[in-house]
Design a protein around this motif. Structure first.
Motif, PDB file in Angstrom:
ATOM      1  N   UNK A  58       3.280 -17.084 -76.286  1.00  0.00           N
ATOM      2  CA  UNK A  58       3.350 -17.942 -77.465  1.00  0.00           C
ATOM      3  C   UNK A  58       2.205 -18.959 -77.479  1.00  0.00           C
ATOM      4  N   UNK A  59       1.679 -19.262 -76.301  1.00  0.00           N
ATOM      5  CA  UNK A  59       0.576 -20.218 -76.160  1.00  0.00           C
ATOM      6  C   UNK A  59      -0.715 -19.498 -75.780  1.00  0.00           C
ATOM      7  N   UNK A  60      -0.870 -18.249 -76.219  1.00  0.00           N
ATOM      8  CA  UNK A  60      -1.988 -17.425 -75.746  1.00  0.00           C
ATOM      9  C   UNK A  60      -3.358 -18.038 -76.019  1.00  0.00           C
ATOM     10  N   UNK A  61      -3.478 -18.864 -77.027  1.00  0.00           N
ATOM     11  CA  UNK A  61      -4.768 -19.490 -77.322  1.00  0.00           C
ATOM     12  C   UNK A  61      -5.048 -20.695 -76.404  1.00  0.00           C
ATOM     13  N   UNK A  62      -4.049 -21.098 -75.627  1.00  0.00           N
ATOM     14  CA  UNK A  62      -4.187 -22.274 -74.774  1.00  0.00           C
ATOM     15  C   UNK A  62      -4.213 -21.948 -73.284  1.00  0.00           C
TER      16      UNK A  62
END
Length: 80
Positions: A58-62
């Motif tokens: 869910x936080x793949x961009x972070x």
């Protein structure tokens, strides 16, 4: 137990063992590369049932580069 059934049982056990070794290696990679990310991005998420992996996705961009690569490797292995 007839020889045929014994052979099938042995092959099934071997296949499960091989899968568990892959899963163990993947979990080791996730732990190595994603532990800090999980602590930072998913505080309070209970381990087990894929909850931490789901949170990291869910936080793949972070996530860090290493963690992102570990997650991609697992996804690629699951697709085989």
């Amino acid at each position: 137990m007839p020889i045929g059934k014994l052979a099938v049982a042995a092959l099934s056990a071997f296949a499960l063992l091989a899968l568990s070794n892959i899963a163990s290696a993947q979990m080791a990679d996730l732990t190595k590369y994603c532990k800090a990310d999980a602590e930072r991005l998913c505080p309070g998420t209970e381990p087990g049932g894929g909850r931490i992996v789901k949170c990291l996705k869910a936080h793949k961009m972070e996530v860090s580069i290493g963690c992102g690569k570990a997650i991609q490797h697992i996804k690629a292995e699951m697709g085989k």
